[in-house]
Design a protein around this motif. Structure first.
Motif, PDB file in Angstrom:
ATOM      1  N   SER A 106       0.865  -1.176   0.000  1.00 29.62           N
ATOM      2  CA  SER A 106       0.000   0.000   0.000  1.00 29.62           C
ATOM      3  C   SER A 106       0.902   1.226   0.000  1.00 29.62           C
ATOM      4  O   SER A 106       2.098   1.144   0.318  1.00 29.62           O
ATOM      5  N   VAL A 107       0.353   2.371  -0.351  1.00 25.11           N
ATOM      6  CA  VAL A 107       1.123   3.617  -0.334  1.00 25.11           C
ATOM      7  C   VAL A 107       1.683   3.868   1.065  1.00 25.11           C
ATOM      8  O   VAL A 107       2.831   4.301   1.229  1.00 25.11           O
ATOM      9  N   LEU A 108       0.888   3.567   2.081  1.00 23.02           N
ATOM     10  CA  LEU A 108       1.295   3.796   3.468  1.00 23.02           C
ATOM     11  C   LEU A 108       2.471   2.902   3.858  1.00 23.02           C
ATOM     12  O   LEU A 108       3.468   3.378   4.415  1.00 23.02           O
ATOM     13  N   ASP A 109       2.371   1.603   3.573  1.00 22.64           N
ATOM     14  CA  ASP A 109       3.456   0.682   3.920  1.00 22.64           C
ATOM     15  C   ASP A 109       4.723   0.991   3.134  1.00 22.64           C
ATOM     16  O   ASP A 109       5.839   0.906   3.655  1.00 22.64           O
ATOM     17  N   GLU A 178       3.150   5.948  14.325  1.00 21.48           N
ATOM     18  CA  GLU A 178       2.942   4.508  14.195  1.00 21.48           C
ATOM     19  C   GLU A 178       1.544   4.046  14.618  1.00 21.48           C
ATOM     20  O   GLU A 178       0.906   3.275  13.890  1.00 21.48           O
ATOM     21  N   PRO A 179       1.027   4.473  15.790  1.00 23.12           N
ATOM     22  CA  PRO A 179      -0.314   3.997  16.184  1.00 23.12           C
ATOM     23  C   PRO A 179      -1.388   4.329  15.159  1.00 23.12           C
ATOM     24  O   PRO A 179      -2.294   3.531  14.908  1.00 23.12           O
ATOM     25  N   ILE A 180      -1.296   5.507  14.556  1.00 23.51           N
ATOM     26  CA  ILE A 180      -2.285   5.909  13.557  1.00 23.51           C
ATOM     27  C   ILE A 180      -2.088   5.111  12.274  1.00 23.51           C
ATOM     28  O   ILE A 180      -3.060   4.690  11.636  1.00 23.51           O
ATOM     29  N   ARG A 181      -0.826   4.881  11.894  1.00 20.52           N
ATOM     30  CA  ARG A 181      -0.576   4.050  10.707  1.00 20.52           C
ATOM     31  C   ARG A 181      -1.188   2.668  10.883  1.00 20.52           C
ATOM     32  O   ARG A 181      -1.762   2.113   9.951  1.00 20.52           O
ATOM     33  N   ILE A 184      -5.104   2.782  10.456  1.00 15.52           N
ATOM     34  CA  ILE A 184      -5.641   2.989   9.111  1.00 15.52           C
ATOM     35  C   ILE A 184      -5.025   2.058   8.073  1.00 15.52           C
ATOM     36  O   ILE A 184      -5.339   2.175   6.883  1.00 15.52           O
ATOM     37  N   SER A 185      -4.169   1.138   8.494  1.00 12.10           N
ATOM     38  CA  SER A 185      -3.393   0.330   7.549  1.00 12.10           C
ATOM     39  C   SER A 185      -4.258  -0.505   6.605  1.00 12.10           C
ATOM     40  O   SER A 185      -3.847  -0.803   5.483  1.00 12.10           O
ATOM     41  N   LEU A 186      -5.453  -0.902   7.048  1.00 12.04           N
ATOM     42  CA  LEU A 186      -6.329  -1.713   6.194  1.00 12.04           C
ATOM     43  C   LEU A 186      -7.490  -0.905   5.617  1.00 12.04           C
ATOM     44  O   LEU A 186      -8.379  -1.467   4.977  1.00 12.04           O
ATOM     45  N   HIS A 187      -7.485   0.412   5.857  1.00 16.81           N
ATOM     46  CA  HIS A 187      -8.522   1.292   5.310  1.00 16.81           C
ATOM     47  C   HIS A 187      -8.114   1.717   3.901  1.00 16.81           C
ATOM     48  O   HIS A 187      -6.931   1.712   3.549  1.00 16.81           O
ATOM     49  N   ALA A 188      -9.080   2.111   3.101  1.00 12.95           N
ATOM     50  CA  ALA A 188      -8.810   2.516   1.710  1.00 12.95           C
ATOM     51  C   ALA A 188      -7.830   3.676   1.622  1.00 12.95           C
ATOM     52  O   ALA A 188      -7.060   3.772   0.660  1.00 12.95           O
ATOM     53  N   VAL A 208      -5.291  11.879  15.126  1.00 12.80           N
ATOM     54  CA  VAL A 208      -5.955  10.869  15.954  1.00 12.80           C
ATOM     55  C   VAL A 208      -7.463  10.922  15.718  1.00 12.80           C
ATOM     56  O   VAL A 208      -8.123   9.890  15.541  1.00 12.80           O
ATOM     57  N   ALA A 209      -8.020  12.130  15.712  1.00 11.70           N
ATOM     58  CA  ALA A 209      -9.462  12.295  15.519  1.00 11.70           C
ATOM     59  C   ALA A 209      -9.890  11.831  14.127  1.00 11.70           C
ATOM     60  O   ALA A 209     -10.930  11.180  13.959  1.00 11.70           O
ATOM     61  N   ILE A 210      -9.087  12.140  13.132  1.00 13.71           N
ATOM     62  CA  ILE A 210      -9.399  11.741  11.751  1.00 13.71           C
ATOM     63  C   ILE A 210      -9.379  10.217  11.619  1.00 13.71           C
ATOM     64  O   ILE A 210     -10.287   9.618  11.036  1.00 13.71           O
ATOM     65  N   ALA A 211      -8.346   9.595  12.185  1.00 14.99           N
ATOM     66  CA  ALA A 211      -8.240   8.131  12.122  1.00 14.99           C
ATOM     67  C   ALA A 211      -9.416   7.464  12.823  1.00 14.99           C
ATOM     68  O   ALA A 211      -9.946   6.451  12.356  1.00 14.99           O
ATOM     69  N   ARG A 212      -9.845   8.047  13.935  1.00 15.96           N
ATOM     70  CA  ARG A 212     -10.969   7.478  14.687  1.00 15.96           C
ATOM     71  C   ARG A 212     -12.241   7.518  13.845  1.00 15.96           C
ATOM     72  O   ARG A 212     -13.021   6.561  13.819  1.00 15.96           O
TER      73      ARG A 212
END
Length: 278
Positions: A106-109, A178-181, A184-188, A208-212
């Motif tokens: 993924s782009v994130l990984d 890292e916690p936020i990554r 969202i790691s399996l989100h689109a 944090v709020a956005i990821a939640r």
């Protein structure tokens, strides 16, 4: 020629800091193994007698999980000579190279691996900025990032399909904590450079709020960072993306060779646009 051998899955230790496994990818590998199609590339391990284990995983976590999920006791593995992977840095470099070359990340990984490679490069070549925060929560080293990209070998860029601009973007995205990554790691959005760059530009509290919001188990949960921000700021929901915006977003994810192919296919339109700007 390196040969593989079968080793017991129960004897392999998987380090705790590994990236979150993608269940869909594990299921795909399981189905492929079950059907007997193709040949699964062996995982890579290094001997390490600790805590009841005989080996430590270097790469192949998804393959290991797939084989274990099928109830098998053994897996094909390349057992590396400890002297070739004697340090954490050597092990991480092998893992990064495997991830970038073999699997479509993924782009994130991909951003995280490139940023980790940057840190290894800094350590080996003494180009790091003194006092850089390990979490990379704040990007104040654009100059250093540029230096890294400019010194990134042409061969590596060709093999990994990474342009210098992609390196810059990756280092920005990797500042997401890292916690936020993980969240969202399996989100689109994990595969949307536009969303990730937008998220990286926000403050840690807003991230944090956005990821939640993105990971809420609700039918009306925001699907993009822009939508999540609109909810937080109580503004109107962003308009549906135009067709050209969707194409532009997908285009940014392509490798340079794929972008060149796109240009070739649409050369007429590009020439028309250039003529209009002359």
């Amino acid at each position: 020629m390196t040969t593989s051998t079968k080793i017991k899955i129960a004897e392999i230790r998987v380090p705790a800091n590994r990236r979150r496994l993608d269940p869909a990818w594990v299921a795909t590998i399981m189905a492929d193994i079950h059907s007997g199609n193709g040949h699964m590339v062996p995982i890579e391990v290094v001997p390490e007698k600790t805590e009841g284990y005989e080996y430590r995983l270097i790469f192949g976590g998804h393959r290991l999980a797939a084989v274990a999920g099928l109830g098998l006791d053994e897996i094909e593995a390349f057992v590396k000579d400890p002297k070739h992977v004697a340090t954490e840095t050597q092990i991480r470099k092998r893992e990064i190279a495997e991830n970038l070359i073999r699997r479509q990340l993924s782009v994130l990984d991909r951003a995280k691996d490139i940023a980790d490679w940057r840190d290894i490069y800094d350590a080996e070549h003494g180009t790091g900025k003194t006092g850089r925060k390990k979490s990379r929560e704040i990007v104040e080293d654009d100059e250093l990032s540029a230096k890294f990209a400019l010194n990134f070998s042409e061969a590596a860029q060709a093999v990994l399909g990474i342009s210098r601009r992609s390196v810059f973007h990756a280092l920005k995205i990797a500042t997401i904590p890292e916690p936020i990554r993980q969240d969202i790691s399996l989100h689109a959005v994990a595969n949307s450079q536009t969303d990730l760059l937008q998220l990286a530009a926000e403050t840690p509290e807003r991230q944090v709020a956005i990821a939640r919001l993105l990971t809420m188990a609700a039918a009306d949960a925001p699907q993009t960072v822009s939508e999540a921000i609109a909810v937080i700021d109580r503004t109107s929901k962003p308009a549906t993306a135009q067709k050209w915006e969707k194409v532009a977003s997908e285009f940014s994810k392509l490798k340079e060779s794929e972008q060149d192919r796109f240009f070739t296919l649409h050369e007429g339109a590009i020439q028309r646009w250039l003529k209009g700007r002359a």
